[in-house]
Enzyme design. Structure first.
Site, short mmCIF file in Angstrom:
data_model
loop_
_atom_site.label_atom_id
_atom_site.label_comp_id
_atom_site.label_asym_id
_atom_site.label_seq_id
_atom_site.Cartn_x
_atom_site.Cartn_y
_atom_site.Cartn_z
N GLY A 75 0.88 -1.16 -0.18
CA GLY A 75 -0.03 -0.02 -0.03
C GLY A 75 0.93 1.36 0.21
N LEU A 76 2.06 1.25 -0.54
CA LEU A 76 2.99 2.38 -0.40
C LEU A 76 3.15 3.20 0.66
CD1 LEU A 76 2.07 3.78 -3.94
CD2 LEU A 76 3.80 2.45 -3.52
N CYS A 127 2.24 0.57 -9.39
CA CYS A 127 1.88 -0.25 -8.47
C CYS A 127 0.31 -0.78 -8.50
CB CYS A 127 2.16 0.44 -7.05
SG CYS A 127 1.41 -0.26 -5.67
N LYS A 161 8.41 3.92 -14.45
CA LYS A 161 8.11 2.37 -14.28
C LYS A 161 6.87 2.15 -14.60
CE LYS A 161 9.45 -1.15 -11.02
NZ LYS A 161 9.92 -1.37 -9.75
N ILE A 187 9.36 -4.27 -15.53
CA ILE A 187 8.15 -4.07 -15.44
C ILE A 187 7.88 -3.90 -13.71
CG2 ILE A 187 6.93 -5.03 -17.15
CD1 ILE A 187 6.48 -7.38 -15.60
N ASN A 188 6.64 -3.37 -13.31
CA ASN A 188 6.29 -3.61 -11.82
C ASN A 188 5.88 -4.89 -11.69
OD1 ASN A 188 5.56 -2.98 -9.18
ND2 ASN A 188 5.53 -0.79 -9.69
N GLY A 261 15.06 -7.05 -7.36
CA GLY A 261 14.13 -6.85 -6.34
C GLY A 261 13.88 -8.36 -5.43
#
Length: 295
Positions: A75-76, A127, A161, A187-188, A261
């Site tokens: 949720g950032l 996101c 992104k 990509i995300n 990541g």
């Protein structure tokens, strides 16, 4: 498998020490963690995504480790402008600030906090689990162009992104290029979910989230390949990379550099491991590898 000639790398206007970059959202929450990853062999790092106001994120569980990847719905969460204090620990290093906003104006505001403190920006327009942010804007080419232009006005390297959760990723890639992007990041995470048969409920508190890790590597390769054919600005590959072979595959698809990541969570020395296998004293010129799979 071929090896590459080592040396400094220039990707999307940013000078890196090698082709390997820490992706946003993984050990990018403090200056100390960013510095540790740089010392462990990363050629550059991307911060946690920072937005216009502090966010606490979604209720837990926020992360689930799967057989072939990681599912998350954070949720950032971020401290907003207060994060700029963390950059003192990595001053002068190749640091990209990941930023988000709910409008072009908010993107411009957040970018202003970092201008002069980082090597460039990475716009989180992808996101999949933050309402009003990320892919909510990034699936609309017109908004991608506007948000990119709002940040590119600072005349610093501007990476965008992109989300894979669209019918045609090249439409958003072209929009970012038109808006002044210096590179595309592809990509995300892929929008996904799992359900617990025992609890009869989604495994994440938010319900659905974003899938990263090995499972999405083929999707990321395809997106990089398509963007290389459709756009003329550099591409940074991201998604499922965990080995030197994966890095080469990304570069052959068209990536000039590669972000890592999820694999870092299992091995914080992965940059050093990949670097040792990827480079050699008699290695090929990396320029001959980028995009070589295209005919």
């Amino acid at each position: 498998m071929c090896v590459l000639r080592s040396g400094p790398v220039r990707a999307g206007g940013v000078s890196l020490t090698n082709h390997l970059i820490l992706a946003a959202g993984v050990l990018g929450t403090t200056g100390a963690s960013l510095r540790r990853i740089l010392k462990s062999g990363a050629g550059g790092v991307v911060t946690k995504s920072i937005g216009p106001s502090p966010k606490y994120g979604h209720p837990g569980p926020c992360l689930a480790v799967l057989e072939d990847g990681i599912l998350n719905a954070m949720g950032l969460p971020n401290p907003s402008s207060a994060f700029t204090e963390e950059l003192e620990a990595v001053a002068g290093e190749p640091v990209i600030a990941s930023i988000f906003g709910g409008s072009p104006e908010e993107f411009n505001t957040v970018a202003g906090w970092f201008a002069g403190k980082v090597s460039g920006f990475e716009l989180n327009l992808s996101c999949p689990h933050a309402e009003g942010y990320g892919a909510a804007l990034g699936s609309d080419p017109a908004l991608v162009e506007e948000c990119t232009r709002a940040v590119a006005s600072y005349n610093l390297p501007t990476w965008v992104k992109l989300t894979p959760n669209v019918t045609d990723i090249t439409l958003c890639g072209r929009a970012a290029e038109k808006g002044g992007a210096t590179a595309l990041v592809a990509i995300n995470t892929v929008k996904a979910m799992r359900i617990s048969p025992e609890l009869r409920r989604p495994v994440l508190g938010h319900g659905y989230g974003g899938l990263s890790g090995r499972a999405i590597l083929p999707i990321a390769i395809r997106c990089v390949y398509e963007l290389y054919e459709a756009c003329s600005i550099p591409i940074i590959g991201c998604g499922g990379v965990s080995s030197a072979r994966d890095v080469l595959e990304m570069m052959m698809a068209g990536a000039q550099a590669v972000e890592i990541g999820s694999a870092v969570l299992g091995d914080q020395q992965i940059f050093t491991s990949i670097e040792r296998e990827l480079y050699g004293p008699d290695g090929e010129d990396p320029a001959t590898i980028v995009g070589c799979a295209h005919v």
